[in-house]
Enzyme design. Structure first.
Site, mmCIF file in Angstrom:
data_model
loop_
_atom_site.group_PDB
_atom_site.id
_atom_site.type_symbol
_atom_site.label_atom_id
_atom_site.label_comp_id
_atom_site.label_asym_id
_atom_site.label_seq_id
_atom_site.Cartn_x
_atom_site.Cartn_y
_atom_site.Cartn_z
ATOM 1 C CE LYS A 43 -3.467 -0.914 -0.578
ATOM 2 N NZ LYS A 43 -3.912 -1.476 -1.885
ATOM 3 N N GLY A 45 1.992 2.488 -2.952
ATOM 4 C CA GLY A 45 1.948 3.038 -4.306
ATOM 5 C C GLY A 45 2.570 2.096 -5.332
ATOM 6 C CD1 TRP A 48 1.135 6.196 -10.401
ATOM 7 C CD2 TRP A 48 1.326 7.082 -8.346
ATOM 8 N NE1 TRP A 48 1.174 7.559 -10.528
ATOM 9 C CE2 TRP A 48 1.293 8.133 -9.293
ATOM 10 C CE3 TRP A 48 1.443 7.400 -6.985
ATOM 11 C CZ2 TRP A 48 1.376 9.470 -8.919
ATOM 12 C CZ3 TRP A 48 1.515 8.733 -6.620
ATOM 13 C CH2 TRP A 48 1.482 9.754 -7.569
ATOM 14 C CG HIS A 98 4.136 -6.188 -1.341
ATOM 15 N ND1 HIS A 98 4.298 -4.903 -1.785
ATOM 16 C CD2 HIS A 98 2.890 -6.552 -1.726
ATOM 17 C CE1 HIS A 98 3.194 -4.525 -2.423
ATOM 18 N NE2 HIS A 98 2.338 -5.503 -2.400
ATOM 19 N NE ARG A 120 0.498 6.518 0.550
ATOM 20 C CZ ARG A 120 -0.751 6.187 0.237
ATOM 21 N NH1 ARG A 120 -1.088 4.909 0.103
ATOM 22 N NH2 ARG A 120 -1.672 7.125 0.053
ATOM 23 C CB SER A 128 -3.563 2.691 1.878
ATOM 24 O OG SER A 128 -3.866 2.173 0.619
ATOM 25 C CB SER A 217 0.961 6.837 -14.681
ATOM 26 O OG SER A 217 1.562 8.124 -14.667
ATOM 27 C CG MET A 222 -3.185 4.200 -13.079
ATOM 28 S SD MET A 222 -1.885 4.063 -11.852
ATOM 29 C CE MET A 222 -2.177 2.422 -11.171
ATOM 30 C CE LYS A 247 -10.218 11.067 1.034
ATOM 31 N NZ LYS A 247 -10.245 11.406 2.456
HETATM 32 P P1 A3P Z 1 -4.991 5.095 -0.922
HETATM 33 O O1 A3P Z 1 -5.645 3.882 -0.362
HETATM 34 O O2 A3P Z 1 -4.420 5.968 0.144
HETATM 35 O O3 A3P Z 1 -5.885 5.853 -1.849
HETATM 36 P P2 A3P Z 1 -0.430 -0.209 -3.630
HETATM 37 O O4 A3P Z 1 -0.415 -0.089 -5.111
HETATM 38 O O5 A3P Z 1 0.923 -0.358 -3.023
HETATM 39 O O6 A3P Z 1 -1.394 -1.253 -3.189
HETATM 40 O O7 A3P Z 1 -0.932 1.201 -3.065
HETATM 41 C C1 A3P Z 1 -2.270 1.614 -3.215
HETATM 42 C C2 A3P Z 1 -2.330 3.092 -2.898
HETATM 43 O O8 A3P Z 1 -1.741 3.832 -3.975
HETATM 44 C C3 A3P Z 1 -3.774 3.590 -2.762
HETATM 45 O O9 A3P Z 1 -3.741 4.626 -1.782
HETATM 46 C C4 A3P Z 1 -4.034 4.132 -4.159
HETATM 47 O O10 A3P Z 1 -5.075 5.067 -4.222
HETATM 48 C C5 A3P Z 1 -2.686 4.774 -4.452
HETATM 49 N N1 A3P Z 1 -2.488 4.986 -5.896
HETATM 50 C C6 A3P Z 1 -2.511 4.068 -6.879
HETATM 51 N N2 A3P Z 1 -2.343 4.652 -8.071
HETATM 52 C C7 A3P Z 1 -2.206 5.976 -7.847
HETATM 53 C C8 A3P Z 1 -2.024 7.121 -8.695
HETATM 54 N N3 A3P Z 1 -1.960 7.003 -10.016
HETATM 55 N N4 A3P Z 1 -1.914 8.327 -8.099
HETATM 56 C C9 A3P Z 1 -1.981 8.458 -6.754
HETATM 57 N N5 A3P Z 1 -2.165 7.424 -5.906
HETATM 58 C C10 A3P Z 1 -2.284 6.186 -6.451
#
Ligand code: A3P
Length: 284
Positions: A43, A45, A48, A98, A120, A128, A217, A222, A247
């Protein structure tokens, strides 16, 4: 409600994971020099970053990210399916993990893949994961955020302690094949951060290609991309409609932690993070 596979004191989900695979990955999985490895605590990012790296590889063309599920583009090596896909794949691979450093394939220390470690604010990663995993069958139900914070601070959550994850991976941060990035930097200045990734990967993009990487992206892009937003996760894992794209902000933890919870977190944070140089963590 779910049990865990406990591997050397670290809980893993029973769905999609096998003790033998985790063991095999550490001892025998061969990381190759031409691989790119995306490393995160859950969690932070992860997806992303995967999306960005995929788009960099295709010079901003979104055909690949729009047609192949994200976990097939950059499989999680520690999962049963990811492991099988990766060992059978030829050529340069994108690999996600991870795993804490001590469970990661040992071969990483004898080859020289490109490693990107994305961090993060642990409070945001915690929040998250609290919202994400409760929609799945992968974890025990904490019932409340307060309980989940206690579990997190003890490391009794998937993949173990955030503090150990950070300390382990950051111990190799001076290697020239290791790039440290933060979710916070990606949010604050995505263009500059993506340029940094391009430099690290040795990829030169034209300005309009970089624009396309940024565009495809973005959070909104996404969120609308079914190959990346986890809407394809199968029903054996999901209890209640899984949303990866919740979020996408920094500091949302402040809207959810009570003052007492924030203080309890801070106390443990200060103890566990002692010794890191100032300025390393953008959320401090
Ligand atoms: P939140 O739950 O705070 O919104 P992971 O990919 O490691 O599982 O992380 C998920 C987190 O990354 C989520 O955070 C998600 O919204 C955020 N995320 C994924 N893509 C994103 C993007 N393009 N821009 C900003 N945040 C992103």
């Amino acid at each position: 409600m779910s049990d865990y596979i406990w591997f050397e004191g670290i809980p893993f989900p029973t769905i999609g994971f096998k003790r033998e695979t985790i063991e095999e990955v550490r001892n025998n999985f061969l990381i190759r020099e031409e691989d790119t490895v995306i490393l995160t605590y859950p969690k932070s990012g992860t997806n992303w970053l995967i999306e960005i790296v995929c788009l960099i590889q295709t010079n901003g063309d979104n055909k690949w990210v729009q047609s192949v599920p994200i976990w097939d583009r950059s499989p999680w090596v520690e999962t049963k399916v990811g492991y099988e896909a990766l060992i059978n794949k030829e050529g340069p691979r994108l690999i996600t993990s991870h795993l804490p450093i001590h469970l990661f394939p040992k071969s990483v220390f004898s080859s020289k893949p490109k490693m990107i470690y994305l961090i993060r604010n642990p409070r945001d990663a915690l929040l998250s994961s609290y919202f994400f995993f409760r929609e799945t069958n992968l974890v025990k139900d904490p019932g409340s955020l307060g309980t989940y914070i206690k579990w997190f601070l003890k490391g009794n959550v998937l993949y173990g302690s955030w503090f150990e994850h950070i300390r382990g991976w950051l111990s190799i941060r001076e290697l020239d094949n290791f790039l440290l990035l933060s979710y916070e930097d990606l949010k604050r200045d995505p263009r500059r951060t993506i340029e940094k990734i391009c430099d690290f990967l040795g990829k030169k993009l034209e300005p309009d290609e970089l624009d396309l990487v940024l565009k495809h992206s973005s959070f909104q892009a996404m969120k609308e991309n079914n190959m990346s937003n986890f809407s394809l996760v199968t029903e054996d894992t999901v209890t209640n409609g899984l949303k990866l794209m919740r979020k996408g902000t920094t500091g949302d933890w402040k809207n959810h932690f009570t003052v007492a919870q924030a203080e309890a977190f801070e106390k443990v944070y200060q103890e566990k993070m002692a010794g890191f140089p100032p300025g390393l963590f953008p959320w401090e």
